[in-house]
Design a protein around this motif. Structure first.
Motif, PDB file in Angstrom:
ATOM      1  N   VAL A   1       0.846  -1.205   0.000  1.00 17.15           N
ATOM      2  CA  VAL A   1       0.000   0.000   0.000  1.00 17.15           C
ATOM      3  C   VAL A   1       0.881   1.256   0.000  1.00 17.15           C
ATOM      4  CG1 VAL A   1      -1.783   1.269   1.263  1.00 17.15           C
ATOM      5  CG2 VAL A   1      -1.885  -1.235   1.162  1.00 17.15           C
ATOM      6  N   CYS A   2       1.915   1.228   0.835  1.00 19.51           N
ATOM      7  CA  CYS A   2       2.843   2.375   0.910  1.00 19.51           C
ATOM      8  C   CYS A   2       3.463   2.652  -0.462  1.00 19.51           C
ATOM      9  CB  CYS A   2       3.964   2.092   1.903  1.00 19.51           C
ATOM     10  SG  CYS A   2       3.401   1.811   3.578  1.00 19.51           S
ATOM     11  N   THR A   3       3.812   1.605  -1.166  1.00 17.48           N
ATOM     12  CA  THR A   3       4.438   1.768  -2.480  1.00 17.48           C
ATOM     13  C   THR A   3       3.501   2.535  -3.418  1.00 17.48           C
ATOM     14  OG1 THR A   3       5.653  -0.278  -2.127  1.00 17.48           O
ATOM     15  CG2 THR A   3       5.476   0.481  -4.402  1.00 17.48           C
ATOM     16  N   THR A   4       2.207   2.183  -3.375  1.00 18.57           N
ATOM     17  CA  THR A   4       1.253   2.880  -4.257  1.00 18.57           C
ATOM     18  C   THR A   4       1.070   4.335  -3.815  1.00 18.57           C
ATOM     19  OG1 THR A   4      -0.697   2.190  -2.955  1.00 18.57           O
ATOM     20  CG2 THR A   4      -0.012   0.748  -4.764  1.00 18.57           C
ATOM     21  N   GLU A   5       1.050   4.555  -2.502  1.00 18.87           N
ATOM     22  CA  GLU A   5       0.854   5.930  -2.010  1.00 18.87           C
ATOM     23  C   GLU A   5       2.026   6.834  -2.415  1.00 18.87           C
ATOM     24  OE1 GLU A   5      -1.848   5.795   1.988  1.00 18.87           O
ATOM     25  OE2 GLU A   5       0.303   5.646   2.254  1.00 18.87           O
ATOM     26  N   LEU A   6       3.237   6.317  -2.281  1.00 17.64           N
ATOM     27  CA  LEU A   6       4.395   7.161  -2.596  1.00 17.64           C
ATOM     28  C   LEU A   6       4.473   7.438  -4.092  1.00 17.64           C
ATOM     29  CD1 LEU A   6       7.042   5.771  -0.122  1.00 17.64           C
ATOM     30  CD2 LEU A   6       5.999   8.004  -0.109  1.00 17.64           C
ATOM     31  N   GLY A   7       4.128   6.443  -4.901  1.00 14.59           N
ATOM     32  CA  GLY A   7       4.127   6.660  -6.349  1.00 14.59           C
ATOM     33  C   GLY A   7       3.099   7.715  -6.731  1.00 14.59           C
ATOM     34  N   TYR A   8       1.902   7.609  -6.169  1.00 15.05           N
ATOM     35  CA  TYR A   8       0.836   8.548  -6.539  1.00 15.05           C
ATOM     36  C   TYR A   8       1.165   9.969  -6.056  1.00 15.05           C
ATOM     37  CZ  TYR A   8      -3.771  10.336  -7.614  1.00 15.05           C
ATOM     38  OH  TYR A   8      -4.798  11.072  -8.159  1.00 15.05           O
ATOM     39  N   THR A   9       1.704  10.068  -4.856  1.00  9.34           N
ATOM     40  CA  THR A   9       2.055  11.396  -4.329  1.00  9.34           C
ATOM     41  C   THR A   9       3.127  12.048  -5.199  1.00  9.34           C
ATOM     42  OG1 THR A   9       1.504  10.559  -2.141  1.00  9.34           O
ATOM     43  CG2 THR A   9       2.686  12.632  -2.205  1.00  9.34           C
ATOM     44  N   SER A  10       4.048  11.257  -5.700  1.00  6.31           N
ATOM     45  CA  SER A  10       5.065  11.805  -6.610  1.00  6.31           C
ATOM     46  C   SER A  10       4.411  12.351  -7.884  1.00  6.31           C
ATOM     47  CB  SER A  10       6.079  10.726  -6.980  1.00  6.31           C
ATOM     48  OG  SER A  10       6.777  10.314  -5.840  1.00  6.31           O
ATOM     49  N   LYS A  11       3.393  11.638  -8.362  1.00  5.35           N
ATOM     50  CA  LYS A  11       2.708  12.111  -9.583  1.00  5.35           C
ATOM     51  C   LYS A  11       2.001  13.449  -9.352  1.00  5.35           C
ATOM     52  CE  LYS A  11       1.902   7.635 -11.667  1.00  5.35           C
ATOM     53  NZ  LYS A  11       1.050   6.464 -11.616  1.00  5.35           N
ATOM     54  N   LEU A  12       1.681  13.758  -8.099  1.00  6.90           N
ATOM     55  CA  LEU A  12       0.960  15.008  -7.787  1.00  6.90           C
ATOM     56  C   LEU A  12       1.902  16.199  -7.564  1.00  6.90           C
ATOM     57  CD1 LEU A  12      -1.836  13.794  -5.309  1.00  6.90           C
ATOM     58  CD2 LEU A  12      -2.060  14.316  -7.746  1.00  6.90           C
ATOM     59  N   LYS A  13       3.180  16.028  -7.841  1.00 11.99           N
ATOM     60  CA  LYS A  13       4.152  17.093  -7.504  1.00 11.99           C
ATOM     61  C   LYS A  13       3.734  18.466  -8.031  1.00 11.99           C
ATOM     62  CE  LYS A  13       8.948  18.561  -7.748  1.00 11.99           C
ATOM     63  NZ  LYS A  13       8.739  19.460  -6.617  1.00 11.99           N
TER      64      LYS A  13
ATOM     65  N   GLY B   1       5.560   3.919 -11.921  1.00 10.01           N
ATOM     66  CA  GLY B   1       5.761   4.805 -13.065  1.00 10.01           C
ATOM     67  C   GLY B   1       6.063   6.243 -12.683  1.00 10.01           C
ATOM     68  N   SER B   2       6.506   6.454 -11.471  1.00 13.38           N
ATOM     69  CA  SER B   2       6.864   7.808 -11.054  1.00 13.38           C
ATOM     70  C   SER B   2       7.961   7.724  -9.991  1.00 13.38           C
ATOM     71  CB  SER B   2       5.627   8.519 -10.492  1.00 13.38           C
ATOM     72  OG  SER B   2       5.942   9.842 -10.165  1.00 13.38           O
ATOM     73  N   ALA B   3       9.052   8.444 -10.236  1.00 15.32           N
ATOM     74  CA  ALA B   3      10.167   8.410  -9.272  1.00 15.32           C
ATOM     75  C   ALA B   3       9.834   9.296  -8.074  1.00 15.32           C
ATOM     76  CB  ALA B   3      11.438   8.904  -9.949  1.00 15.32           C
ATOM     77  N   LEU B   4      10.320   8.885  -6.930  1.00  8.86           N
ATOM     78  CA  LEU B   4      10.151   9.680  -5.702  1.00  8.86           C
ATOM     79  C   LEU B   4      10.730  11.075  -5.946  1.00  8.86           C
ATOM     80  CD1 LEU B   4       9.063   8.709  -2.946  1.00  8.86           C
ATOM     81  CD2 LEU B   4      11.438   8.295  -2.265  1.00  8.86           C
ATOM     82  N   ASN B   5       9.964  12.129  -5.721  1.00 12.48           N
ATOM     83  CA  ASN B   5      10.468  13.478  -5.988  1.00 12.48           C
ATOM     84  C   ASN B   5      10.289  14.409  -4.784  1.00 12.48           C
ATOM     85  OD1 ASN B   5       7.718  13.891  -6.109  1.00 12.48           O
ATOM     86  ND2 ASN B   5       7.642  13.880  -8.346  1.00 12.48           N
ATOM     87  N   PHE B   6      10.234  13.801  -3.603  1.00 14.49           N
ATOM     88  CA  PHE B   6      10.198  14.577  -2.354  1.00 14.49           C
ATOM     89  C   PHE B   6      11.006  13.786  -1.332  1.00 14.49           C
ATOM     90  CE2 PHE B   6       6.416  11.959  -2.737  1.00 14.49           C
ATOM     91  CZ  PHE B   6       6.452  11.204  -1.576  1.00 14.49           C
TER      92      PHE B   6
END
Ligand code: BEZ
Length: 210
Positions: free
Chosen positions: A44-56, A89-94
């Motif tokens: 679940v954490c993996t999906t949350e971090l990916g999605y949050t990165s997409k919202l940058k 599909g989104s790198a951690l950006n925070f």
């Protein structure tokens, strides 16, 4: 330590995936979202971090700095970041705090012992440029959060900070808002010379201020 809305968000120093930070310096002049994850390498954490990165770009637009936390080592974060990029599909950006000694987790009451002694629950703190906590929430480890909802809350908080309005149930940016009870009709008339809809005297509805 229990942290309430209106409290000053406690300051701390921490190691993150983007270097050492002093929290108050890091968020200076900005809104901030500080959120915790139970554990690295969990689904679940993996999906949350990916999605949050997409919202940058959405967070940037709102002048918000995002910072995550997990009670793991920095070296684990680096490995997990690769998984997040490859699977979401989104790198951690925070920055992701490596809180292996649980210092920040305890400071922010992110560990709820009756849920788990070791992992954090899913907390979110929204912090204003004045460093005060504006919103907090706790979800269990098994329920992924809705980060679109976090953006919606930030929209509401920022509107309230600029205008004396509140936002009704299920409000979305652009929809009508409510004049807060603390504003008298006399004062409201100065701000809204065109008037407002009032199905009850205490329920005064106006278009969202620009
Ligand atoms: C998860 O992120 O998938 C997870 C973490 C801890 C417990 C349950 C689920």
């Amino acid at each position: 330590m229990t942290i309430h809305i209106g409290d000053t968000a406690p300051d701390f120093e921490a190691e993150t995936t983007e270097g050492s930070i002093k929290f108050h310096d890091y968020i200076e002049g900005k809104w901030a979202v500080l959120f915790s994850h139970p554990k690295n390498f969990t689904p679940v954490c993996t999906t949350e971090l990916g999605y949050t990165s997409k919202l940058k770009s959405e967070f940037d637009k709102r002048n918000v700095k995002v910072i995550g936390l997990s009670v793991d080592q920095l070296s684990d974060h680096a490995q997990w970041a690769k998984d997040i990029e490859e699977t979401q599909g989104s790198a951690l950006n925070f920055p992701l705090i490596a809180d292996h000694d649980r210092k920040v987790a305890l400071l922010y009451d992110m560990i709820h012992p009756n849920a788990s002694d070791t992992m954090t629950v899913r907390t979110v703190f929204v912090i204003g440029p004045d460093k005060k906590v504006k919103m907090s929430l706790n979800y269990p480890a098994s329920t992924g959060r809705n980060f679109d909802e976090i953006l919606r809350v930030i929209d509401s908080l920022q509107l309230t900070a600029q205008h004396k309005v509140a936002t009704p149930v299920n409000w979305k940016s652009g929809e009508d808002v409510i004049i807060v009870p603390a504003v008298s009709d006399e004062d409201a008339r100065k701000q809204y010379p065109g008037g407002w809809k009032a199905p009850r005297p205490y329920l005064r509805i106006v278009p969202q201020p620009k």
